[in-house]
Scaffold this active site. Structure first.
Site, PDB file in Angstrom:
ATOM      1  N   PRO A  75       1.121  -1.376   0.076  1.00  0.00           N
ATOM      2  CA  PRO A  75      -0.595   0.143  -0.086  1.00  0.00           C
ATOM      3  C   PRO A  75       0.839   1.588  -0.026  1.00  0.00           C
ATOM      4  CG  PRO A  75      -0.198  -0.933   2.529  1.00  0.00           C
ATOM      5  CD  PRO A  75       0.655  -1.912   0.983  1.00  0.00           C
TER       6      PRO A  75
ATOM      7  N   SER B  40      -4.267   1.249   0.219  1.00  0.00           N
ATOM      8  CA  SER B  40      -4.188   2.373   1.227  1.00  0.00           C
ATOM      9  C   SER B  40      -5.385   2.853   1.837  1.00  0.00           C
ATOM     10  CB  SER B  40      -3.229   3.790   1.391  1.00  0.00           C
ATOM     11  OG  SER B  40      -2.919   4.164   2.151  1.00  0.00           O
TER      12      SER B  40
ATOM     13  N   GLN C 240      -5.642  -1.989   3.376  1.00  0.00           N
ATOM     14  CA  GLN C 240      -4.813  -1.356   4.918  1.00  0.00           C
ATOM     15  C   GLN C 240      -5.967  -0.238   5.398  1.00  0.00           C
ATOM     16  OE1 GLN C 240      -0.207  -0.776   4.948  1.00  0.00           O
ATOM     17  NE2 GLN C 240      -1.227   1.987   4.940  1.00  0.00           N
TER      18      GLN C 240
ATOM     19  N   SER D 120       7.982  -4.950   8.827  1.00  0.00           N
ATOM     20  CA  SER D 120       8.050  -3.389   7.892  1.00  0.00           C
ATOM     21  C   SER D 120       8.598  -2.572   8.194  1.00  0.00           C
ATOM     22  CB  SER D 120       6.824  -3.633   7.924  1.00  0.00           C
ATOM     23  OG  SER D 120       7.176  -2.325   6.894  1.00  0.00           O
TER      24      SER D 120
ATOM     25  N   HIS E  94       8.097   0.460   7.496  1.00  0.00           N
ATOM     26  CA  HIS E  94       7.458   1.776   6.190  1.00  0.00           C
ATOM     27  C   HIS E  94       8.167   1.850   5.138  1.00  0.00           C
ATOM     28  CE1 HIS E  94       3.668   3.631   6.513  1.00  0.00           C
ATOM     29  NE2 HIS E  94       3.803   4.571   6.379  1.00  0.00           N
TER      30      HIS E  94
ATOM     31  N   ASP F 212       8.466  -6.209   4.026  1.00  0.00           N
ATOM     32  CA  ASP F 212       8.692  -5.444   3.060  1.00  0.00           C
ATOM     33  C   ASP F 212       8.995  -4.495   3.320  1.00  0.00           C
ATOM     34  OD1 ASP F 212       7.025  -3.508   4.241  1.00  0.00           O
ATOM     35  OD2 ASP F 212       5.621  -2.606   3.092  1.00  0.00           O
TER      36      ASP F 212
END
Length: 383
Positions: A83, A112, A133, A279, A281, A312
């Site tokens: 996302p 997202s 998400q 993740s 971000h 990710d």
């Protein structure tokens, strides 16, 4: 589906350079940048590439398969599309382009909450096969409305985001006016004028909007007041008490994204979640944190038999996917690579990026003599 491959751009760095030439600087830096000094942005990819893999050349080798079962569905590759907020700012209709490519190639696309296409539009494009998400609202009423819309549109997976308790400090976005509240400066207008293809496509597509949130945003807000509305409406800080009612409502698979520790993994398991995404971000929130590959390796080794462990942040190429899977990930997600593809090639960018990643991953596995993605951990050279 037959792969659509453009030999002029055989790798992700070529797509990045082409996208940089076609997108206004403020939009490209929003996509490409991290927080603070961008240390963790670089560390993410570097440490994935520190992973070394061992080939077994004399093994009885029958060929490979990229097919990957996840949450009861078999995907055609072990990666999906992460996302990304404001995709339509980076390239017009980017959300729709990538959702269509993901559907055509049978990989998951994740929308997202602050994306530029609606829950319903993406569900229509993907025939109910996209993931959603949720960026957590402060008010339970809005949370419940968003969850219900995703359920009514038959999204199979809901992701809740843990790693944005505060906005990352991103100096490039502040300079460019893409902080909250956003602004459009003379400098940004000049940048738009220097990218005529982007400007024309944006004019035809219409100004990017938070389409999923549009029903809840008061009409006629200025950009300044829109920023204030977003600050007042959302709070990204999660805890067990906020997760429990979501688990109770959501009947599909529930995934926690932004996990970086064993402690948070254990809480996710206790709360009955179906998966986690390790993740940070994309290096946009905590500059002095770990890269994702390190906690991924520890978490997968300890908890993989109790919960799906995905990853990710920092993954850019097919070899990066192989290294992440070899380190214990059940599945991987990429964001920037796909946006580089769309920024570079427009409508064909999603198809081409998927083709690159599949070709690269296939070549790595063939070189290793590894027949399926579940065997990749056997090829990792342990330190």
């Amino acid at each position: 589906m037959e792969e659509k491959y453009n030999s002029e751009y055989p790798d992700i760095p070529f797509l990045r350079e082409k996208a940089k030439k076609r997108i206004p600087r403020f939009a490209f830096e929003y996509l490409d940048g991290g927080c603070n000094a961008e240390i963790n942005l670089r560390r993410n990819t570097k440490e994935i590439r520190d992973v070394q893999l061992r080939p077994y050349y004399l093994r009885d080798y029958q060929g490979i398969s990229l097919d990957t079962e996840l949450f009861g569905k078999t995907y055609s590759a072990p990666f999906g599309i992460s996302p990304i907020g404001l995709q339509g700012l980076i390239w017009p209709k980017a959300s729709e382009i990538l959702a269509k490519a993901a559907f055509d190639y049978n990989i998951p696309y994740t929308l997202s909450t602050v994306g530029t296409a609606s829950i319903e539009k993406i569900a229509d494009i993907t025939e109910g096969n996209a993931w959603f998400q949720l960026y957590h609202p402060k008010e339970a009423e809005l949370r419940d409305k968003l969850i219900k819309r995703a359920a009514d549109a038959h999204y199979p997976v809901l992701i809740i985001l843990a790693d944005t308790p505060t906005f990352g400090y991103r100096s490039k976005e502040i300079i460019n006016g893409l902080s909250i509240p956003p602004k459009m400066s003379a400098r940004n207008i000049a940048q738009i004028m220097g990218k005529p293809r982007w400007a024309i496509e944006t004019l035809l597509a219409g100004q990017p909007e938070f389409k999923t949130l549009k029903p809840y945003i008061p009409n006629g807000l200025s950009l300044k007041h829109l920023g204030m509305f977003m600050n007042q409406t959302f709070n990204g800080r999660l805890n067990a008490e906020r997760i429990k009612p979501i688990r109770d409502q959501w009947k599909g698979k529930l995934v926690l994204k932004g996990v970086a520790t064993e402690e948070d993994t254990e809480k996710a398991i206790e709360l009955g979640l179906d998966g986690i995404i390790v993740s940070n971000h994309g290096g946009r929130q905590l500059d002095h944190g770990e890269s994702t590959i390190k906690p991924l390796t520890r978490i997968a080794a300890k908890y993989k038999d109790q919960i799906k462990v995905m990853m990710d942040s920092g993954i850019r190429t097919g070899p990066d996917i192989a290294s992440s899977l070899a380190s214990g990930a059940d599945f991987t997600f990429l964001g920037r690579s796909f946006m580089y593809g769309v920024g570079a090639l427009g409508n064909e960018g999603g198809n081409h990026t998927i083709s690159i990643l599949k070709r690269q991953l296939r070549q790595v596995m063939e070189q290793l003599c590894c027949e399926n993605i579940h065997d990749l951990p056997k090829h990792r050279i342990r330190e």
